[in-house]
Design a protein around this motif. Structure first.
Motif, PDB file in Angstrom:
ATOM      1  N   UNK A  43       0.919  -1.119  -0.109  1.00 21.17           N
ATOM      2  CA  UNK A  43      -0.174   0.085  -0.086  1.00 21.17           C
ATOM      3  C   UNK A  43       0.942   1.242   0.082  1.00 21.17           C
ATOM      4  N   UNK A  44       1.702   1.247   0.901  1.00 23.51           N
ATOM      5  CA  UNK A  44       2.785   2.322   0.853  1.00 23.51           C
ATOM      6  C   UNK A  44       2.355   3.765   1.633  1.00 23.51           C
ATOM      7  N   UNK A  45       2.857   4.806   1.254  1.00 28.54           N
ATOM      8  CA  UNK A  45       2.346   6.215   1.746  1.00 28.54           C
ATOM      9  C   UNK A  45       2.136   6.350   3.208  1.00 28.54           C
ATOM     10  N   UNK A  46       0.924   6.786   3.572  1.00 29.00           N
ATOM     11  CA  UNK A  46       0.685   7.082   4.974  1.00 29.00           C
ATOM     12  C   UNK A  46       0.390   5.946   5.802  1.00 29.00           C
ATOM     13  N   UNK A  47      -0.214   4.717   5.087  1.00 27.17           N
ATOM     14  CA  UNK A  47      -0.591   3.643   5.791  1.00 27.17           C
ATOM     15  C   UNK A  47       0.804   3.000   6.269  1.00 27.17           C
ATOM     16  N   UNK A  48       1.846   2.810   5.330  1.00 28.18           N
ATOM     17  CA  UNK A  48       2.991   2.057   5.804  1.00 28.18           C
ATOM     18  C   UNK A  48       3.782   2.995   6.747  1.00 28.18           C
ATOM     19  N   UNK A  49       3.624   4.363   7.043  1.00 30.41           N
ATOM     20  CA  UNK A  49       4.112   4.879   8.031  1.00 30.41           C
ATOM     21  C   UNK A  49       3.578   4.585   9.336  1.00 30.41           C
ATOM     22  N   UNK A  50       2.294   4.787   9.322  1.00 31.50           N
ATOM     23  CA  UNK A  50       1.534   4.519  10.423  1.00 31.50           C
ATOM     24  C   UNK A  50       1.690   3.116  11.002  1.00 31.50           C
ATOM     25  N   UNK A  51       1.566   2.229  10.287  1.00 32.06           N
ATOM     26  CA  UNK A  51       1.708   0.625  10.718  1.00 32.06           C
ATOM     27  C   UNK A  51       3.242   0.326  11.203  1.00 32.06           C
ATOM     28  N   UNK A  52       4.128   0.852  10.573  1.00 28.43           N
ATOM     29  CA  UNK A  52       5.325   0.673  11.056  1.00 28.43           C
ATOM     30  C   UNK A  52       5.834   1.367  12.187  1.00 28.43           C
ATOM     31  N   UNK A  53       5.091   2.614  12.342  1.00 32.59           N
ATOM     32  CA  UNK A  53       5.462   3.344  13.701  1.00 32.59           C
ATOM     33  C   UNK A  53       4.767   2.454  14.724  1.00 32.59           C
ATOM     34  N   UNK A  54       3.463   2.276  14.510  1.00 32.00           N
ATOM     35  CA  UNK A  54       2.529   1.405  15.590  1.00 32.00           C
ATOM     36  C   UNK A  54       3.414   0.180  15.983  1.00 32.00           C
ATOM     37  N   UNK A  55       3.814  -0.669  15.041  1.00 30.03           N
ATOM     38  CA  UNK A  55       4.487  -1.710  15.316  1.00 30.03           C
ATOM     39  C   UNK A  55       5.643  -1.411  16.295  1.00 30.03           C
ATOM     40  N   UNK A  56       6.429  -0.532  16.111  1.00 30.60           N
ATOM     41  CA  UNK A  56       7.515  -0.229  16.882  1.00 30.60           C
ATOM     42  C   UNK A  56       7.115   0.114  18.155  1.00 30.60           C
ATOM     43  N   UNK A  57       5.956   0.699  18.334  1.00 35.60           N
ATOM     44  CA  UNK A  57       5.359   0.943  19.827  1.00 35.60           C
ATOM     45  C   UNK A  57       5.063  -0.540  20.537  1.00 35.60           C
ATOM     46  N   UNK A  58       4.202  -1.095  19.687  1.00 36.29           N
ATOM     47  CA  UNK A  58       3.330  -2.228  20.166  1.00 36.29           C
ATOM     48  C   UNK A  58       4.503  -3.462  20.229  1.00 36.29           C
ATOM     49  N   UNK A  59       5.456  -3.451  19.686  1.00 35.98           N
ATOM     50  CA  UNK A  59       6.437  -4.812  19.741  1.00 35.98           C
ATOM     51  C   UNK A  59       7.124  -4.596  21.143  1.00 35.98           C
ATOM     52  N   UNK A  60       7.147  -3.308  21.789  1.00 36.33           N
ATOM     53  CA  UNK A  60       7.634  -2.997  23.060  1.00 36.33           C
ATOM     54  C   UNK A  60       6.679  -3.026  24.260  1.00 36.33           C
ATOM     55  N   UNK A  61       5.340  -3.339  24.005  1.00 33.13           N
ATOM     56  CA  UNK A  61       4.250  -3.236  25.045  1.00 33.13           C
ATOM     57  C   UNK A  61       3.969  -4.766  25.442  1.00 33.13           C
ATOM     58  N   UNK A  62       4.190  -4.960  26.803  1.00 36.68           N
ATOM     59  CA  UNK A  62       4.070  -6.270  27.350  1.00 36.68           C
ATOM     60  C   UNK A  62       3.990  -6.114  28.732  1.00 36.68           C
ATOM     61  N   UNK A  63       4.223  -7.151  29.406  1.00 44.01           N
ATOM     62  CA  UNK A  63       4.064  -7.191  30.865  1.00 44.01           C
ATOM     63  C   UNK A  63       2.817  -7.155  31.438  1.00 44.01           C
ATOM     64  N   UNK A  64       2.724  -6.775  32.859  1.00 45.96           N
ATOM     65  CA  UNK A  64       1.253  -6.447  33.466  1.00 45.96           C
ATOM     66  C   UNK A  64       0.305  -5.663  32.926  1.00 45.96           C
ATOM     67  N   UNK A  65       0.877  -4.639  32.174  1.00 46.27           N
ATOM     68  CA  UNK A  65      -0.027  -3.737  31.420  1.00 46.27           C
ATOM     69  C   UNK A  65      -0.805  -4.265  30.673  1.00 46.27           C
ATOM     70  N   UNK A  66      -0.202  -5.259  29.767  1.00 43.54           N
ATOM     71  CA  UNK A  66      -0.759  -5.743  28.585  1.00 43.54           C
ATOM     72  C   UNK A  66      -1.714  -6.846  29.064  1.00 43.54           C
ATOM     73  N   UNK A  67      -1.360  -7.620  30.116  1.00 43.41           N
ATOM     74  CA  UNK A  67      -2.474  -8.658  30.674  1.00 43.41           C
ATOM     75  C   UNK A  67      -3.593  -7.902  31.246  1.00 43.41           C
ATOM     76  N   UNK A  68      -3.345  -6.962  31.836  1.00 42.08           N
ATOM     77  CA  UNK A  68      -4.369  -6.209  32.332  1.00 42.08           C
ATOM     78  C   UNK A  68      -5.570  -5.567  31.350  1.00 42.08           C
TER      79      UNK A  68
END
Length: 291
Positions: free
Chosen positions: A96-121
């Motif tokens: 798809x490229x464009x804005x969708x690419x930037x949004x998903x890659x940015x979100x992936x960088x955040x979500x890949x480091x989201x875990x632990x007790x907050x994620x379980x909650x």
């Protein structure tokens, strides 16, 4: 006019300084590795073999063996599903490229480091037995998710939660490899009469197989070593090595097996080291092929 010559001693000093420059720049990292990895690993080795091989044998038998198989099963399932879903998502987003690419890659960088007790909650508050989505589904459709075959607090629920951060991690890992597959290759294959399926089977598939395997191994290590999310969600319902190590650290082992926690931790280090060695080997071959 007299030209002042640089002293030989000064030239040799700066020459040695330039040669040692790379080592000095990575010295803080090496110090951290020494304090945070090498010394603890040596200490675990002494603790695991403090009573001979009795603690090692205990870590490989009984309930500890069941926990090892549980961790391996969870890691394999999460690695396969995470690699497949991440590959499909990354391919769709990059196409798809464009804005969708930037949004998903940015979100992936955040979500890949989201875990632990907050994620379980977050999952417990959303689709747990008393979660918001569970209550809405029950009120709107009459279907009680809490009494269904799916349970957030069992093996399947743990896999679902792990995929929340493993799929974005796979997207980050596989995106550069997908970018390395050039459009010209597909066009050349089409000009030579190859079908789309033949192109993926004979050209793109063999090139992407190593990075996909490397990404799956990385997800395997992430699933194997995760602790806080499983502890907050399933407790002792799903047998895992990380939970057994926590029990050993809290003193929930017999007096004659005080080193069993060190043996379990050493067992994890050996497994992760083997997987990461394979991962690095595959990554080197991938980098060479996709230049």
């Amino acid at each position: 006019m007299t030209i002042a010559a640089t002293p030989v001693r000064a030239r040799s000093f700066w020459g040695r300084a330039r040669r040692c420059g790379p080592w000095l720049s990575v010295a803080p990292f090496l110090l951290i590795m020494l304090i945070g990895l090498i010394l603890p690993t040596v200490a675990l080795g002494f603790g695991a073999f403090g009573n001979g091989t009795s603690d090692i044998e205990a870590a490989l038998g009984g309930g500890y063996r069941q926990a090892l198989w549980g961790s391996l099963k969870l890691s394999v399932v999460c690695a396969v599903l995470g690699a497949a879903c991440g590959l499909l998502l990354a391919r769709a987003v990059l196409a798809g490229g464009g804005l969708l690419r930037r949004l998903v890659l940015t979100a992936s960088g955040v979500l890949a480091n989201f875990g632990g007790v907050p994620l379980a909650f977050m999952f417990i508050a959303t689709i747990g037995n008393a979660g918001i989505v569970t209550a809405l589904i029950r009120d709107w459709t009459g279907f009680d998710l809490a009494n269904s075959a799916f349970s957030l607090y069992q093996f399947g629920g743990l896999v679902l939660v792990y995929l929340y951060f493993l799929v974005p991690l796979m997207v980050i890992v596989i995106a550069p490899a997908l970018d390395g597959v050039r459009v010209e290759w597909s066009e050349a294959a089409a000009n030579l009469g190859a079908t789309r399926a033949q192109y993926w089977r004979l050209v793109a598939g063999p090139l992407l197989a190593p990075p996909v395997m490397a990404g799956a191994l990385l997800l395997f290590c992430g699933s194997l070593s995760a602790f806080a999310t499983a502890q907050a969600m399933v407790g002792g319902t799903v047998p895992l090595v990380t939970l057994q190590i926590a029990n050993a650290l809290s003193g929930n082992v017999s007096a004659d097996h005080e080193g069993v926690g060190a043996a379990l931790a050493l067992e994890m280090i050996v497994l992760v080291s083997i997987v990461m060695a394979v991962y690095w080997t595959i990554e080197r071959r991938t980098a060479r092929w996709l230049r």
